[in-house]
Write an enzyme that holds these catalytic residues in place. Structure first.
Site, PDB file in Angstrom:
ATOM      1  N   THR A 188      32.264  42.126  -2.539  1.00  0.00           N
ATOM      2  CA  THR A 188      31.177  41.579  -3.355  1.00  0.00           C
ATOM      3  C   THR A 188      31.702  40.308  -4.008  1.00  0.00           C
ATOM      4  OG1 THR A 188      30.382  43.798  -3.835  1.00  0.00           O
ATOM      5  CG2 THR A 188      29.586  42.028  -5.262  1.00  0.00           C
ATOM      6  N   LYS A 219      22.663  42.152  -2.724  1.00  0.00           N
ATOM      7  CA  LYS A 219      23.580  43.031  -3.466  1.00  0.00           C
ATOM      8  C   LYS A 219      23.480  42.812  -4.975  1.00  0.00           C
ATOM      9  CE  LYS A 219      27.402  45.281  -4.609  1.00  0.00           C
ATOM     10  NZ  LYS A 219      27.658  46.691  -4.488  1.00  0.00           N
TER      11      LYS A 219
HETATM   12  P1  NAD Z   1      40.553  47.570  -4.702  1.00  0.00           P
HETATM   13  O1  NAD Z   1      41.129  46.720  -5.754  1.00  0.00           O
HETATM   14  O2  NAD Z   1      40.758  49.054  -4.748  1.00  0.00           O
HETATM   15  O3  NAD Z   1      41.045  47.078  -3.250  1.00  0.00           O
HETATM   16  C1  NAD Z   1      41.295  45.749  -2.908  1.00  0.00           C
HETATM   17  C2  NAD Z   1      42.498  45.715  -1.975  1.00  0.00           C
HETATM   18  O4  NAD Z   1      42.707  44.356  -1.555  1.00  0.00           O
HETATM   19  C3  NAD Z   1      43.799  46.167  -2.624  1.00  0.00           C
HETATM   20  O5  NAD Z   1      44.399  47.187  -1.844  1.00  0.00           O
HETATM   21  C4  NAD Z   1      44.663  44.916  -2.674  1.00  0.00           C
HETATM   22  O6  NAD Z   1      46.040  45.148  -2.529  1.00  0.00           O
HETATM   23  C5  NAD Z   1      44.099  44.141  -1.497  1.00  0.00           C
HETATM   24  N1  NAD Z   1      44.370  42.697  -1.569  1.00  0.00           N
HETATM   25  C6  NAD Z   1      44.143  41.844  -2.596  1.00  0.00           C
HETATM   26  N2  NAD Z   1      44.537  40.608  -2.280  1.00  0.00           N
HETATM   27  C7  NAD Z   1      45.012  40.665  -1.016  1.00  0.00           C
HETATM   28  C8  NAD Z   1      45.576  39.706  -0.133  1.00  0.00           C
HETATM   29  N3  NAD Z   1      45.739  38.426  -0.482  1.00  0.00           N
HETATM   30  N4  NAD Z   1      45.969  40.131   1.089  1.00  0.00           N
HETATM   31  C9  NAD Z   1      45.827  41.409   1.474  1.00  0.00           C
HETATM   32  N5  NAD Z   1      45.311  42.375   0.670  1.00  0.00           N
HETATM   33  C10 NAD Z   1      44.913  41.994  -0.556  1.00  0.00           C
HETATM   34  O7  NAD Z   1      38.976  47.244  -4.700  1.00  0.00           O
HETATM   35  P2  NAD Z   1      37.770  48.164  -4.138  1.00  0.00           P
HETATM   36  O8  NAD Z   1      37.280  49.092  -5.204  1.00  0.00           O
HETATM   37  O9  NAD Z   1      38.153  48.702  -2.813  1.00  0.00           O
HETATM   38  O10 NAD Z   1      36.626  47.040  -3.994  1.00  0.00           O
HETATM   39  C11 NAD Z   1      36.684  46.067  -2.963  1.00  0.00           C
HETATM   40  C12 NAD Z   1      35.400  45.270  -2.985  1.00  0.00           C
HETATM   41  O11 NAD Z   1      34.283  46.144  -2.786  1.00  0.00           O
HETATM   42  C13 NAD Z   1      35.128  44.534  -4.294  1.00  0.00           C
HETATM   43  O12 NAD Z   1      34.605  43.259  -3.994  1.00  0.00           O
HETATM   44  C14 NAD Z   1      34.108  45.418  -4.997  1.00  0.00           C
HETATM   45  O13 NAD Z   1      33.269  44.683  -5.880  1.00  0.00           O
HETATM   46  C15 NAD Z   1      33.316  45.953  -3.822  1.00  0.00           C
HETATM   47  N6  NAD Z   1      32.675  47.254  -4.049  1.00  0.00           N
HETATM   48  C16 NAD Z   1      33.350  48.271  -4.628  1.00  0.00           C
HETATM   49  C17 NAD Z   1      32.718  49.497  -4.830  1.00  0.00           C
HETATM   50  C18 NAD Z   1      33.461  50.647  -5.475  1.00  0.00           C
HETATM   51  O14 NAD Z   1      32.804  51.632  -5.848  1.00  0.00           O
HETATM   52  N7  NAD Z   1      34.785  50.590  -5.616  1.00  0.00           N
HETATM   53  C19 NAD Z   1      31.388  49.689  -4.428  1.00  0.00           C
HETATM   54  C20 NAD Z   1      30.720  48.634  -3.795  1.00  0.00           C
HETATM   55  C21 NAD Z   1      31.376  47.423  -3.609  1.00  0.00           C
END
Ligand code: NAD
Length: 296
Positions: free
Chosen positions: A96, A171
């Protein structure tokens, strides 16, 4: 067999990557966090030691990253995806991010000879693990047709929302409405209870009357009527206040740019921001009920 790279194996990405590997794709997985990569390998993916290693021989790159700056860095930074992927590779960003950031990414990708689609999701960690997410996809029809078979392995619903950035538009507009409707639902349950009407009776009436909404019928913020809702486990997320706040901020920034009035979106943002400031970032967003009841 279609070869995929998956980058960003966090709360959401780990389940999504596992479903792609289970769904018959050959998946190389990369994350800065090595533990997350190990977990992806145990779910059937192949370990990649770098972005280059992950993407240099694939047809599609899927990303699930925290925010727009990470997305731009991963795709277009030094040693990023665009530097190593084969010409024509499909970039599928499920994070997002701001509408403008997604449109900018699509433009940069196009100029470099790649197809980029924004494909943010609705549904939390359980839907990511269960393969029941809803995807809202922005970008050209041709890219959508390529993206669909990949997204379907992780989805209950896949929608084409139109041109680049429109997935993010869907979204943030949806989540702004959700943030507002949740607060309204909390107010209504609290009012009913204060005036002597118990939550279950109010639910039975309102859920079949004109106040009915998803925040009430699927995610009731008053404990009791919807057993699976976070209100029945002391508002453990679910979808945390911090996540709702992120989406509201994105919605308000885009609304300002577009000259769209969002008075209730603003008010909702203030309410979630105060909860966040007061140390409740990790509470489920329906925990705004506790604030309205004066419990926190
Ligand atoms: P998270 O922080 O758990 O996961 C993100 C991952 O990206 C981490 O494992 C991190 O190490 C990795 N990362 C960051 N920078 C990186 C890089 N340069 N290279 C490689 N890996 C890298 O986040 P999440 O909860 O999984 O959310 C991810 C996305 O999904 C966000 O944009 C969030 O807004 C969206 N989202 C989340 C939810 C939810 O309920 N968690 C629901 C809908 C949408």
């Amino acid at each position: 067999m279609t070869k995929l790279a998956f980058i960003g194996l966090g709360n959401m990405g780990s389940g999504m990557c596992a479903n792609l590997a289970k769904g018959g794709f050959e998946v190389t997985a990369f994350d800065l966090n090595e533990e997350a990569v190990k977990q992806a390998v145990s779910a059937g993916a192949t370990k990649a030691g770098s972005i280059k290693d992950a993407v240099s021989d694939v047809d599609v790159v899927v990303t699930m990253l925290p925010a727009g700056k990470h997305v731009h860095q991963v795709y277009f930074g030094d040693d990023g995806v665009a530097a190593s992927a084969k010409p024509g590779t499909l970039f599928l960003d499920c994070s997002t991010i701001a509408v403008e950031e997604a449109r900018e990414a699509a433009k940069k990708a196009d100029e470099a000879g790649f197809a980029y689609m924004d494909a943010p999701v609705s549904g939390g960690v359980a839907a990511a693990e269960g393969g029941t997410l809803t995807f809202m996809v922005g970008g050209p029809e041709e890219g959508y047709e390529r993206a669909k078979p990949v997204l379907e392995k992780m989805a209950k619903n896949v929608f084409h929302a139109g041109a680049a950035g429109n997935g993010q538009v869907a979204k943030i507009a949806n989540n702004m409405l959700l943030g507002i409707s949740m607060i309204g639902t909390c107010e209504a349950f609290n009012l009913a209870e204060k005036l002597g009407l118990d939550a279950q009776t109010f639910f039975d009436i309102s859920s079949t009357a004109s106040g009915q909404c998803w925040s009430m019928t699927s995610y009731c913020p008053a404990p009791g009527p919807v057993p699976a809702a976070p209100s029945n486990r002391d508002y453990k997320p679910g979808f945390a206040v911090a996540m709702m706040l992120k989406d509201l901020k994105l919605a308000l920034a885009s609304a300002e740019g577009a000259g769209a009035e969002t008075p209730l979106g603003h008010h909702a943002e203030e309410i979630y921001a105060k909860l966040d400031e007061d140390g409740h970032a990790g509470l489920d967003f329906s925990g705004v009920m506790k604030r309205i009841r004066g419990e926190i």
